[in-house]
Write a protein that holds these residues in place. Structure first.
Motif, PDB file in Angstrom:
ATOM      1  N   ILE A 175       0.852  -1.186   0.000  1.00 42.70           N
ATOM      2  CA  ILE A 175       0.000   0.000   0.000  1.00 42.70           C
ATOM      3  C   ILE A 175       0.892   1.241   0.000  1.00 42.70           C
ATOM      4  O   ILE A 175       1.593   1.509   0.983  1.00 42.70           O
ATOM      5  CB  ILE A 175      -0.930   0.033   1.243  1.00 42.70           C
ATOM      6  N   ALA A 176       0.882   1.967  -1.125  1.00 44.68           N
ATOM      7  CA  ALA A 176       1.625   3.224  -1.208  1.00 44.68           C
ATOM      8  C   ALA A 176       0.815   4.298  -0.491  1.00 44.68           C
ATOM      9  O   ALA A 176      -0.416   4.334  -0.569  1.00 44.68           O
ATOM     10  CB  ALA A 176       1.875   3.604  -2.655  1.00 44.68           C
ATOM     11  N   VAL A 177       1.519   5.177   0.194  1.00 43.44           N
ATOM     12  CA  VAL A 177       0.887   6.193   1.031  1.00 43.44           C
ATOM     13  C   VAL A 177       1.335   7.575   0.570  1.00 43.44           C
ATOM     14  O   VAL A 177       2.506   7.782   0.248  1.00 43.44           O
ATOM     15  CB  VAL A 177       1.267   5.964   2.514  1.00 43.44           C
ATOM     16  N   ARG A 178       0.374   8.490   0.559  1.00 42.77           N
ATOM     17  CA  ARG A 178       0.670   9.863   0.137  1.00 42.77           C
ATOM     18  C   ARG A 178       0.135  10.830   1.184  1.00 42.77           C
ATOM     19  O   ARG A 178      -0.867  10.557   1.832  1.00 42.77           O
ATOM     20  CB  ARG A 178       0.001  10.117  -1.200  1.00 42.77           C
ATOM     21  N   LYS A 179       0.807  11.970   1.307  1.00 39.70           N
ATOM     22  CA  LYS A 179       0.344  12.986   2.248  1.00 39.70           C
ATOM     23  C   LYS A 179      -0.653  13.891   1.530  1.00 39.70           C
ATOM     24  O   LYS A 179      -0.391  14.374   0.431  1.00 39.70           O
ATOM     25  CB  LYS A 179       1.520  13.804   2.764  1.00 39.70           C
ATOM     26  N   SER A 180      -1.804  14.094   2.141  1.00 42.27           N
ATOM     27  CA  SER A 180      -2.819  15.002   1.620  1.00 42.27           C
ATOM     28  C   SER A 180      -3.115  16.005   2.725  1.00 42.27           C
ATOM     29  O   SER A 180      -3.660  15.646   3.769  1.00 42.27           O
ATOM     30  CB  SER A 180      -4.081  14.228   1.247  1.00 42.27           C
ATOM     31  N   ARG A 181      -2.713  17.226   2.515  1.00 43.80           N
ATOM     32  CA  ARG A 181      -2.742  18.260   3.554  1.00 43.80           C
ATOM     33  C   ARG A 181      -1.918  17.765   4.735  1.00 43.80           C
ATOM     34  O   ARG A 181      -0.746  17.537   4.599  1.00 43.80           O
ATOM     35  CB  ARG A 181      -4.169  18.619   3.921  1.00 43.80           C
ATOM     36  N   ASN A 182      -2.522  17.553   5.870  1.00 47.60           N
ATOM     37  CA  ASN A 182      -1.757  17.122   7.048  1.00 47.60           C
ATOM     38  C   ASN A 182      -1.984  15.672   7.415  1.00 47.60           C
ATOM     39  O   ASN A 182      -1.620  15.243   8.512  1.00 47.60           O
ATOM     40  CB  ASN A 182      -2.097  18.007   8.256  1.00 47.60           C
ATOM     41  N   GLU A 183      -2.613  14.897   6.541  1.00 40.09           N
ATOM     42  CA  GLU A 183      -2.852  13.497   6.886  1.00 40.09           C
ATOM     43  C   GLU A 183      -2.349  12.565   5.794  1.00 40.09           C
ATOM     44  O   GLU A 183      -2.182  12.966   4.643  1.00 40.09           O
ATOM     45  CB  GLU A 183      -4.327  13.261   7.181  1.00 40.09           C
TER      46      GLU A 183
END
Length: 193
Positions: free
Chosen positions: A172-180
């Motif tokens: 599972i690749a994870v990306r930052k969106s705003r602060n989460e």
């Protein structure tokens, strides 16, 4: 059903201690963990030696693990690629390694590792929607998974590597969106490692 492979022998253990002490200053009590498995019908003997656990960013712990394989024909041991293990401790010290520490497959900043480990249950649950739309992931999306490793994708995104109870792997690749952090993509493989 095939019989389990014979346990590690005294001679194999003695050969390991000779091999290890020839290239390491053991100084203290050496406690290797031996494992015997069957690989393609052949008995495979391996050993792991964990270095001292070190505190990284509170409450993150890091530990080096050396792995070794035994060649039964040549009757000698050889070193495999070393590994880095990480985990979050729940006490005041890092000396109690959990039963399943997390393997670090690519360099990641300590704070990023800590946040990924702490948020992995939420990220996995959010990724189940992504898994439903992926033909390789859909059949196993409802299974129980445990966090096995942290990695980095080719595009630089951090990756949580999960393994389910039948050895299938979900990355599972994870990306930052705003602060989460949000689950960005899912790739699944049968048979895991």
């Amino acid at each position: 059903m095939a019989a389990p492979p014979a346990p590690v022998t005294d001679k194999e253990q003695a050969a390991f201690f000779d091999f290890y002490s020839a290239s390491h200053a053991t100084g203290g009590l050496l406690r290797p963990q031996f494992a015997v498995t069957s690989v393609k019908g052949r008995r495979h003997v391996s050993a792991t030696v964990d270095g001292p656990a070190q505190r990284a960013v509170l409450p993150l712990c890091r530990q080096a693990r050396e792995a070794f394989d035994y060649d039964a024909k040549a009757r000698r041991w050889s070193a495999a690629a070393p590994k880095q293990l990480v985990w979050v401790h729940h006490g005041s010290r890092c000396d109690a390694q959990p039963e399943t520490p997390i393997e670090l497959l690519a360099p990641l900043p300590d704070m990023e590792m800590l946040v990924l480990i702490q948020q992995h249950p939420t990220l996995l649950n959010n990724a189940r929607l992504l898994m439903a739309g992926n033909t390789s992931c859909a059949p196993a999306r409802s299974r129980g998974y445990r966090l096995r490793a942290l990695d980095r994708a080719r595009d630089g995104l951090p990756v949580l590597v999960f393994e389910n109870d039948i050895g299938e792997e979900a990355r599972i690749a994870v990306r930052k969106s705003r602060n989460e952090l949000v689950a960005w993509s899912a790739v699944c493989t049968a048979g895991g490692r």
